[in-house]
Write a protein that holds these residues in place. Structure first.
Motif, PDB file in Angstrom:
ATOM      1  N   GLY A  67       0.867  -1.168   0.000  1.00  0.00           N
ATOM      2  CA  GLY A  67       0.000   0.000   0.000  1.00  0.00           C
ATOM      3  C   GLY A  67       0.899   1.212   0.000  1.00  0.00           C
ATOM      4  O   GLY A  67       1.906   1.239   0.698  1.00  0.00           O
ATOM      5  N   ALA A  68       0.581   2.213  -0.808  1.00  0.00           N
ATOM      6  CA  ALA A  68       1.495   3.347  -0.954  1.00  0.00           C
ATOM      7  C   ALA A  68       0.728   4.662  -0.981  1.00  0.00           C
ATOM      8  O   ALA A  68      -0.354   4.746  -1.574  1.00  0.00           O
ATOM      9  CB  ALA A  68       2.322   3.206  -2.237  1.00  0.00           C
ATOM     10  N   SER A  69       1.289   5.653  -0.323  1.00  0.00           N
ATOM     11  CA  SER A  69       0.709   6.992  -0.385  1.00  0.00           C
ATOM     12  C   SER A  69       1.776   8.018  -0.048  1.00  0.00           C
ATOM     13  O   SER A  69       2.863   7.685   0.440  1.00  0.00           O
ATOM     14  CB  SER A  69      -0.478   7.130   0.581  1.00  0.00           C
ATOM     15  N   LEU A  70       1.457   9.276  -0.335  1.00  0.00           N
ATOM     16  CA  LEU A  70       2.305  10.410   0.008  1.00  0.00           C
ATOM     17  C   LEU A  70       1.502  11.343   0.898  1.00  0.00           C
ATOM     18  O   LEU A  70       0.277  11.422   0.788  1.00  0.00           O
ATOM     19  CB  LEU A  70       2.722  11.194  -1.249  1.00  0.00           C
ATOM     20  N   CYS A  71       2.209  12.058   1.776  1.00  0.00           N
ATOM     21  CA  CYS A  71       1.538  13.047   2.617  1.00  0.00           C
ATOM     22  C   CYS A  71       2.375  14.311   2.680  1.00  0.00           C
ATOM     23  O   CYS A  71       3.574  14.260   2.979  1.00  0.00           O
ATOM     24  CB  CYS A  71       1.312  12.501   4.022  1.00  0.00           C
ATOM     25  N   ALA A  72       1.757  15.437   2.367  1.00  0.00           N
ATOM     26  CA  ALA A  72       2.392  16.746   2.510  1.00  0.00           C
ATOM     27  C   ALA A  72       2.212  17.212   3.949  1.00  0.00           C
ATOM     28  O   ALA A  72       1.090  17.230   4.472  1.00  0.00           O
ATOM     29  CB  ALA A  72       1.763  17.745   1.549  1.00  0.00           C
ATOM     30  N   ILE A  73       3.323  17.570   4.596  1.00  0.00           N
ATOM     31  CA  ILE A  73       3.309  17.987   5.999  1.00  0.00           C
ATOM     32  C   ILE A  73       4.101  19.287   6.115  1.00  0.00           C
ATOM     33  O   ILE A  73       5.274  19.345   5.728  1.00  0.00           O
ATOM     34  CB  ILE A  73       3.933  16.906   6.903  1.00  0.00           C
ATOM     35  N   HIS A  74       3.491  20.331   6.630  1.00  0.00           N
ATOM     36  CA  HIS A  74       4.147  21.627   6.782  1.00  0.00           C
ATOM     37  C   HIS A  74       4.203  21.994   8.261  1.00  0.00           C
ATOM     38  O   HIS A  74       3.171  22.060   8.919  1.00  0.00           O
ATOM     39  CB  HIS A  74       3.385  22.705   6.003  1.00  0.00           C
ATOM     40  N   ASP A  75       5.412  22.145   8.778  1.00  0.00           N
ATOM     41  CA  ASP A  75       5.623  22.461  10.189  1.00  0.00           C
ATOM     42  C   ASP A  75       4.931  21.428  11.082  1.00  0.00           C
ATOM     43  O   ASP A  75       4.302  21.778  12.085  1.00  0.00           O
ATOM     44  CB  ASP A  75       5.138  23.869  10.509  1.00  0.00           C
ATOM     45  N   GLY A  76       5.021  20.166  10.690  1.00  0.00           N
ATOM     46  CA  GLY A  76       4.492  19.075  11.494  1.00  0.00           C
ATOM     47  C   GLY A  76       3.011  18.807  11.336  1.00  0.00           C
ATOM     48  O   GLY A  76       2.490  17.864  11.937  1.00  0.00           O
ATOM     49  N   LYS A  77       2.314  19.622  10.529  1.00  0.00           N
ATOM     50  CA  LYS A  77       0.873  19.456  10.390  1.00  0.00           C
ATOM     51  C   LYS A  77       0.520  18.954   8.989  1.00  0.00           C
ATOM     52  O   LYS A  77       1.080  19.419   7.999  1.00  0.00           O
ATOM     53  CB  LYS A  77       0.153  20.795  10.658  1.00  0.00           C
ATOM     54  N   PRO A  78      -0.419  17.986   8.905  1.00  0.00           N
ATOM     55  CA  PRO A  78      -0.792  17.458   7.588  1.00  0.00           C
ATOM     56  C   PRO A  78      -1.506  18.494   6.743  1.00  0.00           C
ATOM     57  O   PRO A  78      -2.348  19.243   7.233  1.00  0.00           O
ATOM     58  CB  PRO A  78      -1.722  16.293   7.939  1.00  0.00           C
TER      59      PRO A  78
ATOM     60  N   LEU B 128       1.552  17.743  -4.585  1.00  0.00           N
ATOM     61  CA  LEU B 128       1.555  18.036  -3.152  1.00  0.00           C
ATOM     62  C   LEU B 128       2.449  19.230  -2.838  1.00  0.00           C
ATOM     63  O   LEU B 128       2.162  20.007  -1.921  1.00  0.00           O
ATOM     64  CB  LEU B 128       2.009  16.804  -2.366  1.00  0.00           C
ATOM     65  N   ALA B 129       3.541  19.366  -3.580  1.00  0.00           N
ATOM     66  CA  ALA B 129       4.415  20.528  -3.387  1.00  0.00           C
ATOM     67  C   ALA B 129       3.639  21.814  -3.654  1.00  0.00           C
ATOM     68  O   ALA B 129       3.779  22.810  -2.925  1.00  0.00           O
ATOM     69  CB  ALA B 129       5.631  20.428  -4.301  1.00  0.00           C
ATOM     70  N   GLN B 130       2.806  21.796  -4.687  1.00  0.00           N
ATOM     71  CA  GLN B 130       1.991  22.979  -4.986  1.00  0.00           C
ATOM     72  C   GLN B 130       1.076  23.323  -3.821  1.00  0.00           C
ATOM     73  O   GLN B 130       0.857  24.499  -3.508  1.00  0.00           O
ATOM     74  CB  GLN B 130       1.168  22.718  -6.260  1.00  0.00           C
ATOM     75  N   SER B 131       0.545  22.288  -3.139  1.00  0.00           N
ATOM     76  CA  SER B 131      -0.387  22.532  -2.039  1.00  0.00           C
ATOM     77  C   SER B 131       0.289  23.227  -0.859  1.00  0.00           C
ATOM     78  O   SER B 131      -0.388  23.814  -0.019  1.00  0.00           O
ATOM     79  CB  SER B 131      -1.014  21.217  -1.571  1.00  0.00           C
ATOM     80  N   MET B 132       1.645  23.159  -0.791  1.00  0.00           N
ATOM     81  CA  MET B 132       2.380  23.819   0.291  1.00  0.00           C
ATOM     82  C   MET B 132       3.128  25.046  -0.190  1.00  0.00           C
ATOM     83  O   MET B 132       3.839  25.693   0.576  1.00  0.00           O
ATOM     84  CB  MET B 132       3.379  22.827   0.919  1.00  0.00           C
ATOM     85  N   GLY B 133       3.041  25.354  -1.481  1.00  0.00           N
ATOM     86  CA  GLY B 133       3.774  26.493  -2.021  1.00  0.00           C
ATOM     87  C   GLY B 133       5.254  26.202  -2.186  1.00  0.00           C
ATOM     88  O   GLY B 133       6.079  27.123  -2.203  1.00  0.00           O
ATOM     89  N   GLY B 134       5.604  24.926  -2.318  1.00  0.00           N
ATOM     90  CA  GLY B 134       7.015  24.547  -2.477  1.00  0.00           C
ATOM     91  C   GLY B 134       7.319  23.277  -1.713  1.00  0.00           C
ATOM     92  O   GLY B 134       6.443  22.710  -1.035  1.00  0.00           O
TER      93      GLY B 134
END
Length: 393
Positions: A212-223, A313-319
């Motif tokens: 099972g595979a997935s990616l998660c964008a996390i910014h400053d420890g928050k999903p 996912l990078a776009q969702s965090m602005g980088g």
């Protein structure tokens, strides 16, 4: 000694660990893994204190089901330990927790709600819940605790990132993006903060890559956002699961080819992904080792679409500042890491191929890269034990 037993049941495996509670801390005593439960069955048992590792075939009695046999083997291993261990809680990994955003004592009402989620995670949820009854029988005085893979993602991510573009009445009924592999992401997020505090403050994508595979964008420890959504079949192509799929294909199969919903479910969860692309197996190692054009194409396909989703996912965090690889394929497959990150060089990533080739834990980017690539081992069992300990307190 008071202890907590963790149980992580998959469709073809069972992982369990025994933790002793000593002076407010959790110390691992035993790690137990039963794998290939749909085939021959194999056990690997490790005693944490001595480091002793035993591997042997699973002892299955005639007519016995694989998961109960694996539980019987686990209980036998616990009985052979030196000392007496009072299991005060059994902490279960449960894939779909619905709207539960924290661990729950598994009462009959909670169990009824979780059974209603079985169609959304058919490879895991039925096995997760079956373990609760087996463990209740084995440890009738212990609290049965549920920890959900959806919990980590249950923080407020905002309307845009949580919802689908569907009518409000469906959204009100809970049809939304949940996200999975949350226990793994929770562990990596905490470990990254402890080991690389500056990186943890930045924009991170954790790649939990296994069958099972997935990616998660996390910014400053928050999903922020995950590739999995309403069910555990969305996002990346996986060992046997499709990942992203045009829903029009499902209508075509149902309306024009006359498929049943059972056939569609089998295609989505059991016969697609790396298995469907290669024509060989859903086992990444077997496909990597195979000498065929179809196997090569399957691996290239997986890596291309993983990098594609990373960019989104990078776009969702602005980088994006850091990529962390974890789980079975993420930790053990240099070739897959290399192919994925080669597609991310435009973002400034550059692997140190020598470190990557030997599965070097820690930093595996070159010193000239302005972005970080980290290889970390996940530990869902420790997260399960910590949550149960906190709930007991």
């Amino acid at each position: 000694m008071k202890s907590i037993l963790t149980v992580n049941a998959g469709s073809s495996s069972l992982k369990a660990s025994l933790y002793v509670i000593a002076e407010g801390k959790l110390n691992s005593i035993l790690s137990y893994t039963a794998s290939r439960l749909l085939e021959t069955g194999a056990v690997k048992c490790k005693l944490s204190e001595s480091g002793e590792v035993r591997e042997y075939p699973l002892d299955m009695q005639e007519g016995e089901l694989a998961h109960p046999a694996a539980i019987r083997g686990l209980l036998s291993e616990i009985e052979t330990l030196d000392g007496e261990y009072e299991v005060v809680a059994v902490s279960h990994r449960i894939v779909h927790g619905g709207n539960y955003n924290k661990p729950q004592v598994l009462t009959s009402d909670v169990m009824a709600e979780l059974r209603a989620k079985e169609p959304l995670a058919p490879l895991h949820q039925p096995h997760n819940l079956a373990m609760v009854q087996l463990m209740s029988n084995a440890f009738p005085e212990a609290e049965q605790v549920g920890c959900f893979d959806t919990m980590f993602h249950a923080q407020d991510r905002g309307f845009i990132r949580e919802n689908y573009a569907i009518p409000k009445e469906l959204r009100d009924q809970g049809v939304k993006r949940y996200g999975f592999h949350g226990l793994s992401y929770e562990y990596i997020s905490k470990a990254l903060k402890a080991e690389y505090p500056e990186l943890a403050k930045g924009r991170v994508i954790v790649a939990h890559l296994g069958s099972g595979a997935s990616l998660c964008a996390i910014h400053d420890g928050k999903p922020v956002l995950s590739t999995m959504g309403f069910s555990a079949v969305d996002g990346l192509p996986m060992g046997t699961r499709t990942g992203c799929l045009d829903p029009g294909i499902l209508l075509y199969l149902l309306d024009h080819l006359g498929w049943s919903t059972d056939q569609v479910e089998a295609m989505l969860y059991k016969n697609s992904g790396i298995k469907g692309l290669s024509g060989l197996s859903g086992d990444f190692k077997a496909v990597l080792d195979a000498d065929s054009a179809e196997a090569d194409q399957a691996i290239e396909y997986f890596c291309h679409w993983t990098a594609y989703h990373m960019a989104g996912l990078a776009q969702s965090m602005g980088g994006l500042d850091t990529v962390v690889f974890t789980a079975g394929v993420g930790e053990k497959s240099p070739e897959i890491r290399s192919l994925i990150m080669a597609s991310m060089e435009w973002q400034g990533f550059k692997l140190n191929e020598m470190r990557n080739a030997v599965n070097h834990r820690g930093v595996i980017n070159t010193v000239h890269s302005n972005k970080s690539v980290i290889l970390m081992s996940t530990n869902e069992e420790l997260v399960l034990a910590e949550h149960a300990s906190e709930l007991l307190r």
